[in-house]
Motif scaffolding. Structure first.
Motif, PDB file in Angstrom:
ATOM      1  N   GLY A  72       0.908  -1.244   0.100  1.00 55.17           N
ATOM      2  CA  GLY A  72       0.017  -0.009   0.127  1.00 55.17           C
ATOM      3  C   GLY A  72       0.936   1.329  -0.047  1.00 55.17           C
ATOM      4  N   LEU A  73       2.000   1.405   0.750  1.00 56.03           N
ATOM      5  CA  LEU A  73       2.761   2.407   0.730  1.00 56.03           C
ATOM      6  C   LEU A  73       3.816   2.345  -0.511  1.00 56.03           C
ATOM      7  N   LEU A  74       4.433   3.516  -0.883  1.00 57.78           N
ATOM      8  CA  LEU A  74       5.165   3.632  -2.087  1.00 57.78           C
ATOM      9  C   LEU A  74       6.449   2.984  -1.821  1.00 57.78           C
ATOM     10  N   PRO A  75       6.983   1.939  -2.654  1.00 55.17           N
ATOM     11  CA  PRO A  75       8.168   1.407  -2.292  1.00 55.17           C
ATOM     12  C   PRO A  75       9.361   2.219  -2.850  1.00 55.17           C
ATOM     13  N   LEU A  76      10.428   2.672  -1.786  1.00 52.37           N
ATOM     14  CA  LEU A  76      11.358   3.520  -2.348  1.00 52.37           C
ATOM     15  C   LEU A  76      12.811   2.602  -2.648  1.00 52.37           C
ATOM     16  N   ASP A  77      12.649   1.202  -2.362  1.00 48.00           N
ATOM     17  CA  ASP A  77      13.890   0.377  -2.376  1.00 48.00           C
ATOM     18  C   ASP A  77      13.747   0.061  -3.905  1.00 48.00           C
ATOM     19  N   PRO A  78      14.695   0.245  -4.887  1.00 44.80           N
ATOM     20  CA  PRO A  78      14.674  -0.129  -6.164  1.00 44.80           C
ATOM     21  C   PRO A  78      14.518  -1.586  -6.435  1.00 44.80           C
ATOM     22  N   GLY A  79      14.864  -2.376  -5.451  1.00 48.37           N
ATOM     23  CA  GLY A  79      14.562  -3.911  -5.765  1.00 48.37           C
ATOM     24  C   GLY A  79      13.181  -4.423  -5.384  1.00 48.37           C
ATOM     25  N   MET A  80      12.340  -3.543  -5.025  1.00 45.51           N
ATOM     26  CA  MET A  80      11.024  -4.176  -4.475  1.00 45.51           C
ATOM     27  C   MET A  80      10.009  -4.035  -5.656  1.00 45.51           C
ATOM     28  N   GLU A  81      10.297  -3.331  -6.814  1.00 51.52           N
ATOM     29  CA  GLU A  81       9.418  -3.509  -7.928  1.00 51.52           C
ATOM     30  C   GLU A  81      10.340  -3.418  -9.045  1.00 51.52           C
ATOM     31  N   ILE A  82       9.909  -3.994 -10.108  1.00 49.22           N
ATOM     32  CA  ILE A  82      10.779  -3.973 -11.392  1.00 49.22           C
ATOM     33  C   ILE A  82      10.265  -3.157 -12.341  1.00 49.22           C
ATOM     34  N   PRO A  83      10.972  -1.830 -12.753  1.00 55.31           N
ATOM     35  CA  PRO A  83      10.560  -0.906 -13.593  1.00 55.31           C
ATOM     36  C   PRO A  83      10.869  -1.315 -14.881  1.00 55.31           C
ATOM     37  N   THR A  84       9.995  -0.562 -15.966  1.00 50.10           N
ATOM     38  CA  THR A  84      10.045  -0.863 -17.358  1.00 50.10           C
ATOM     39  C   THR A  84      10.368   0.629 -17.867  1.00 50.10           C
ATOM     40  N   ARG A  85      10.546   0.567 -19.265  1.00 51.30           N
ATOM     41  CA  ARG A  85      10.876   1.736 -19.833  1.00 51.30           C
ATOM     42  C   ARG A  85       9.748   2.698 -19.517  1.00 51.30           C
ATOM     43  N   ALA A  86       8.372   2.471 -19.583  1.00 50.25           N
ATOM     44  CA  ALA A  86       7.394   3.334 -19.267  1.00 50.25           C
ATOM     45  C   ALA A  86       7.419   3.846 -17.589  1.00 50.25           C
ATOM     46  N   ASP A  87       8.279   3.443 -16.860  1.00 48.51           N
ATOM     47  CA  ASP A  87       8.323   3.840 -15.605  1.00 48.51           C
ATOM     48  C   ASP A  87       9.325   4.493 -15.232  1.00 48.51           C
ATOM     49  N   LEU A  88       9.942   5.173 -16.418  1.00 44.10           N
ATOM     50  CA  LEU A  88      11.114   6.112 -16.143  1.00 44.10           C
ATOM     51  C   LEU A  88      10.851   7.143 -15.169  1.00 44.10           C
ATOM     52  N   THR A  89       9.644   7.901 -15.253  1.00 43.40           N
ATOM     53  CA  THR A  89       9.358   9.126 -14.688  1.00 43.40           C
ATOM     54  C   THR A  89       9.029   8.585 -13.009  1.00 43.40           C
ATOM     55  N   SER A  90       8.626   7.610 -12.825  1.00 45.55           N
ATOM     56  CA  SER A  90       8.345   6.794 -11.533  1.00 45.55           C
ATOM     57  C   SER A  90       9.448   6.695 -10.915  1.00 45.55           C
ATOM     58  N   VAL A  91      10.583   6.160 -11.447  1.00 48.06           N
ATOM     59  CA  VAL A  91      11.770   5.964 -11.018  1.00 48.06           C
ATOM     60  C   VAL A  91      12.510   7.205 -10.727  1.00 48.06           C
ATOM     61  N   ALA A  92      12.497   8.354 -11.390  1.00 43.61           N
ATOM     62  CA  ALA A  92      12.921   9.472 -10.976  1.00 43.61           C
ATOM     63  C   ALA A  92      12.251  10.026  -9.898  1.00 43.61           C
ATOM     64  N   TYR A  93      10.981   9.941  -9.814  1.00 43.58           N
ATOM     65  CA  TYR A  93      10.319  10.545  -8.730  1.00 43.58           C
ATOM     66  C   TYR A  93      10.531   9.885  -7.280  1.00 43.58           C
ATOM     67  N   ARG A  94      10.811   8.559  -7.469  1.00 36.99           N
ATOM     68  CA  ARG A  94      11.125   7.814  -6.348  1.00 36.99           C
ATOM     69  C   ARG A  94      12.461   8.178  -5.809  1.00 36.99           C
ATOM     70  N   ARG A  95      13.452   8.356  -6.718  1.00 38.30           N
ATOM     71  CA  ARG A  95      14.925   8.896  -6.433  1.00 38.30           C
ATOM     72  C   ARG A  95      14.843  10.050  -5.645  1.00 38.30           C
ATOM     73  N   TRP A  96      13.898  10.888  -6.298  1.00 41.49           N
ATOM     74  CA  TRP A  96      13.937  12.366  -5.836  1.00 41.49           C
ATOM     75  C   TRP A  96      13.334  12.519  -4.489  1.00 41.49           C
ATOM     76  N   LEU A  97      12.391  11.556  -4.179  1.00 46.02           N
ATOM     77  CA  LEU A  97      11.635  11.358  -2.800  1.00 46.02           C
ATOM     78  C   LEU A  97      12.625  10.984  -1.523  1.00 46.02           C
ATOM     79  N   LYS A  98      13.301   9.923  -2.105  1.00 49.51           N
ATOM     80  CA  LYS A  98      14.512   9.294  -1.140  1.00 49.51           C
ATOM     81  C   LYS A  98      15.504  10.344  -1.147  1.00 49.51           C
ATOM     82  N   ARG A  99      15.830  11.161  -1.890  1.00 49.96           N
ATOM     83  CA  ARG A  99      17.119  12.206  -1.823  1.00 49.96           C
ATOM     84  C   ARG A  99      16.615  13.018  -0.617  1.00 49.96           C
TER      85      ARG A  99
END
Length: 281
Positions: free
Chosen positions: A242-269
């Motif tokens: 239910g909570l948004l995972p910030l650990d990169p290994g918890m969900e496998i991203p695809t090319r369509a998820d590039l914005t999500s990956v950047a958003y999570r990285r920004w949140l964690k930073r």
């Protein structure tokens, strides 16, 4: 998760048009608050202990902070552009992490499957290459050069078109979408998602729009956008975890998820972890 890094941010807490002297009780990051019309005609927001919180009115909404904001609310220049219709869409309560709500708004790939025959349709399911960056000068996440075929890109659209998109994340629980404006080529329609974190797993979502559309009745504009988000709600309320995972290994991203990956990285930073899951469980 800790809320300390997020308490100095601005959050939507109600429609400016609905503030009154009687007040409206709501919550912000687990703390009871009350939003009312102040004696000076502006908004007055008080916390659970009666303390007066920083507050302002912008983009049709009352904004407040539990802490001490270090900068003004982010700018949306189109809000002041002559000729645009400013649309307060209302509120949708969603039983999900506020960060999940923003991430879903950034997801392009779900259009054909969740918003079928409106924002997408089979066989037009492929997400083309696009550009994502964290703009250091503004400290914002941006996705540009996004395009997707849509049967009805907007209420004003006549038939299917390939829609150009830009996404912008200026704050942890807010996102702004710029998309092709069917009646006025060369301009962008602006559709925003302002999310009020009631708790780590509960939020009120306040969409707002700034459009060039002189013909569509206001009720139809609101209904169109509410329909889109209600379609998203069932997906959001059933996501695991239910909570948004910030650990990169918890969900496998695809090319369509590039914005999500950047958003999570920004949140964690920034330590924006209220509503996030930091490690796999």
């Amino acid at each position: 998760m800790t809320r300390n890094a997020m308490i100095d941010e601005w959050y939507p807490v109600g429609l400016a048009s609905q503030r009154d002297a009687d007040g409206r009780k709501t919550a912000l990051m687990g703390e009871p608050i009350e939003v009312r019309l102040g004696e000076d005609g502006n908004a007055k927001v008080t916390g659970g202990n009666g303390r007066v919180l920083p507050a302002c009115i912008r983009y049709g909404h009352v904004w407040a902070s539990l802490g001490d904001p270090q900068k003004p609310l982010f700018a949306i220049p189109e809000a002041d552009q002559p000729g645009r219709r400013l649309v307060d869409v209302g509120v949708v309560r969603v039983r999900c992490s506020p960060l999940r709500a923003v991430e879903n708004f950034l997801d392009i790939a779900h259009f054909p499957f969740v918003h079928t025959d409106i924002l997408g349709a089979e066989p037009h399911t492929e997400v083309q290459n696009y550009k994502v960056e964290i703009r250091e000068d503004d400290d914002e996440v941006w996705a540009t050069q996004v395009q997707f075929y849509q049967p009805q890109a907007a209420k004003s659209a006549q038939g299917g078109i390939t829609t150009q998109y830009m996404y912008r994340v200026p704050a942890p629980t807010c996102s702004i979408l710029y998309k092709t404006c069917p009646p006025r080529p060369g301009e962008w329609d602006v559709i925003t998602l302002f999310v009020q974190p009631l708790a780590e797993d509960l939020c009120d979502v306040w969409p707002w729009m700034a459009l060039f559309d002189d013909e569509t009745p206001m009720t139809d504009l609101i209904h169109f956008q509410q329909t889109i988000f209600v379609q998203d709600r069932s997906i959001l309320e059933n996501q695991i975890p239910g909570l948004l995972p910030l650990d990169p290994g918890m969900e496998i991203p695809t090319r369509a998820d590039l914005t999500s990956v950047a958003y999570r990285r920004w949140l964690k930073r920034h330590g924006y972890t209220y509503g996030a899951q930091l490690v796999a469980q």
